[in-house]
Design a protein around this motif. Structure first.
Motif, mmCIF file in Angstrom:
data_model
loop_
_atom_site.group_PDB
_atom_site.id
_atom_site.type_symbol
_atom_site.label_atom_id
_atom_site.label_comp_id
_atom_site.label_asym_id
_atom_site.label_seq_id
_atom_site.Cartn_x
_atom_site.Cartn_y
_atom_site.Cartn_z
ATOM 1 N N ILE A 176 2.443 -15.248 -14.729
ATOM 2 C CA ILE A 176 2.689 -14.217 -13.707
ATOM 3 C C ILE A 176 1.345 -13.886 -13.057
ATOM 4 O O ILE A 176 0.306 -13.906 -13.728
ATOM 5 N N ALA A 177 1.354 -13.638 -11.760
ATOM 6 C CA ALA A 177 0.144 -13.159 -11.087
ATOM 7 C C ALA A 177 0.455 -11.792 -10.488
ATOM 8 O O ALA A 177 1.370 -11.675 -9.651
ATOM 9 N N TYR A 178 -0.280 -10.779 -10.934
ATOM 10 C CA TYR A 178 -0.146 -9.458 -10.321
ATOM 11 C C TYR A 178 -1.049 -9.421 -9.101
ATOM 12 O O TYR A 178 -2.275 -9.507 -9.226
ATOM 13 N N GLU A 179 -0.423 -9.339 -7.931
ATOM 14 C CA GLU A 179 -1.180 -9.342 -6.684
ATOM 15 C C GLU A 179 -0.772 -8.139 -5.831
ATOM 16 O O GLU A 179 0.221 -8.219 -5.085
ATOM 17 N N PRO A 180 -1.517 -7.047 -5.942
ATOM 18 C CA PRO A 180 -1.202 -5.920 -5.054
ATOM 19 C C PRO A 180 -1.387 -6.366 -3.606
ATOM 20 O O PRO A 180 -2.438 -6.903 -3.246
ATOM 21 N N GLU A 183 4.680 0.817 -10.593
ATOM 22 C CA GLU A 183 5.331 0.334 -11.820
ATOM 23 C C GLU A 183 6.786 -0.035 -11.568
ATOM 24 O O GLU A 183 7.283 -1.041 -12.064
ATOM 25 N N GLN A 184 7.445 0.795 -10.764
ATOM 26 C CA GLN A 184 8.854 0.531 -10.447
ATOM 27 C C GLN A 184 9.004 -0.823 -9.733
ATOM 28 O O GLN A 184 9.917 -1.590 -10.036
ATOM 29 N N VAL A 185 8.088 -1.107 -8.809
ATOM 30 C CA VAL A 185 8.177 -2.349 -8.034
ATOM 31 C C VAL A 185 7.923 -3.563 -8.929
ATOM 32 O O VAL A 185 8.708 -4.519 -8.947
ATOM 33 N N VAL A 186 6.828 -3.534 -9.697
ATOM 34 C CA VAL A 186 6.528 -4.719 -10.522
ATOM 35 C C VAL A 186 7.548 -4.862 -11.652
ATOM 36 O O VAL A 186 7.853 -5.976 -12.085
ATOM 37 N N ASP A 187 8.108 -3.767 -12.087
ATOM 38 C CA ASP A 187 9.166 -3.785 -13.105
ATOM 39 C C ASP A 187 10.367 -4.569 -12.562
ATOM 40 O O ASP A 187 10.858 -5.522 -13.185
ATOM 41 N N ARG A 188 10.808 -4.171 -11.369
ATOM 42 C CA ARG A 188 11.981 -4.828 -10.768
ATOM 43 C C ARG A 188 11.707 -6.318 -10.514
ATOM 44 O O ARG A 188 12.501 -7.183 -10.871
ATOM 45 N N GLN A 212 3.011 5.959 -2.786
ATOM 46 C CA GLN A 212 4.177 6.756 -3.218
ATOM 47 C C GLN A 212 4.267 6.845 -4.733
ATOM 48 O O GLN A 212 5.183 7.478 -5.270
ATOM 49 N N GLY A 213 3.387 6.150 -5.413
ATOM 50 C CA GLY A 213 3.404 6.176 -6.879
ATOM 51 C C GLY A 213 4.477 5.268 -7.479
ATOM 52 O O GLY A 213 4.888 5.461 -8.619
ATOM 53 N N SER A 214 4.941 4.259 -6.704
ATOM 54 C CA SER A 214 6.018 3.432 -7.254
ATOM 55 C C SER A 214 5.571 2.023 -7.674
ATOM 56 O O SER A 214 6.398 1.120 -7.780
ATOM 57 N N LEU A 249 0.837 -1.205 0.000
ATOM 58 C CA LEU A 249 0.000 0.000 0.000
ATOM 59 C C LEU A 249 0.874 1.258 0.000
ATOM 60 O O LEU A 249 0.630 2.213 -0.738
ATOM 61 N N GLU A 250 1.944 1.207 0.807
ATOM 62 C CA GLU A 250 2.852 2.346 0.897
ATOM 63 C C GLU A 250 3.480 2.642 -0.478
ATOM 64 O O GLU A 250 3.549 3.795 -0.904
ATOM 65 N N GLN A 251 3.902 1.593 -1.149
ATOM 66 C CA GLN A 251 4.520 1.780 -2.475
ATOM 67 C C GLN A 251 3.505 2.343 -3.470
ATOM 68 O O GLN A 251 3.832 3.194 -4.285
#
Ligand code: PEP
Length: 248
Positions: free
Chosen positions: A163-167, A139-144, A135-137, A130-132
């Motif tokens: 791949i599973a995108y799981e916020p 894309e940066q997190v899932v990219d890495r 902070q608007g990050s 949630l914090e990420q």
């Protein structure tokens, strides 16, 4: 065309006998499913699950594995052990594993490469806290996470990697990403897959959404063009609910 997958992550729920009951309840409800149906019970329930699934269209998955073939790794389970039990899918790098058991991007990568080498289909979990997100990050997190997980993989195996995108803020919380948000992030992940493995691989790879998927929101999420199915936690423990999601 990418065939959708609805996979149930049972987490640390159900004993072997409860596993058999749940599978027996589920089988008739999903026998005409148009999607690939997968259940991922705990390790010790896998033999009972395999037997109960005989002759059904439901496939078997595990929730984790070690990357080594064998060795002095107390408490761990090797890919060959899963294969011998009839396991076809394995969840890798679930946020609970990353958060509570110290799994790093490097470990996730080793597990992905090992799963593929053993002909197991990894379901690689990525997603932001949630914090990420705030902070608007995102894309940066899932990219890495995506780049790290796919490192060293051949584009030829793209149709055998999921791949599973799981916020993380949506897992077990009842909060779901909006279908537009989920579609956008998954589109972004697909773009990253394209940069790593090429555009054909990106079009072949199935990318699921996970995070409080329920019978009430499944249809809206699953009809989005980038979303190729769902990884379902809580709602996969009730046969009726899971079957409704399968038949979204
Ligand atoms: C999960 O753990 O992969 C998950 C998505 O859980 P839930 O559906 O309960 O949010």
């Amino acid at each position: 065309m990418r065939k959708p997958i609805i996979a149930g992550n049972w987490k640390m729920h159900k004993t072997p006998s409860q596993t058999v009951s749940l599978i027996n309840e589920l089988k008739p409800l999903v026998k005409d499913a148009q999607v690939e149906v997968v259940v991922c019970p705990p390790f010790v329930c896998l033999p009972a699950a395999k037997e109960a699934l005989a002759g059904s269209n439901i496939k078997l998955g595990a929730q984790n594995m070690h990357w080594e073939e064998q060795g002095a790794f107390t408490g761990e389970v090797a890919p060959g052990m899963l294969k011998e039990l009839g396991v076809e899918y394995v969840i890798i790098g679930h946020s609970e594993r990353r958060q509570y058991f110290g799994e790093t991007d490097e470990m996730v990568n080793k597990k992905v490469l090992s799963a593929v080498a053993h002909n197991l289909i990894p379901i690689i979990c990525v997603g932001e806290t949630l914090e990420q997100r705030e902070q608007g990050s995102t894309e940066q997190v899932v990219d890495r996470q995506t780049r790290a997980a796919l490192k060293g993989l051949s584009p030829e195996v793209a149709d055998r990697v999921v791949i599973a995108y799981e916020p993380i803020w949506a897992i077990g919380t009842g909060k779901t990403a909006s279908s537009d948000d989920a579609n956008e992030v998954i589109g972004y992940i697909r773009k990253v897959v394209g940069e790593v493995l090429g555009s054909q691989a990106a079009q072949q790879m199935r990318i699921l959404y996970g995070g409080s998927v329920k019978p009430e929101n499944a249809a809206e999420l699953m009809q989005m063009p980038e979303i190729d199915g769902g990884l379902v936690g809580g709602a996969s423990l009730k046969a009726q609910d899971f079957a409704k999601i399968v038949k979204y």
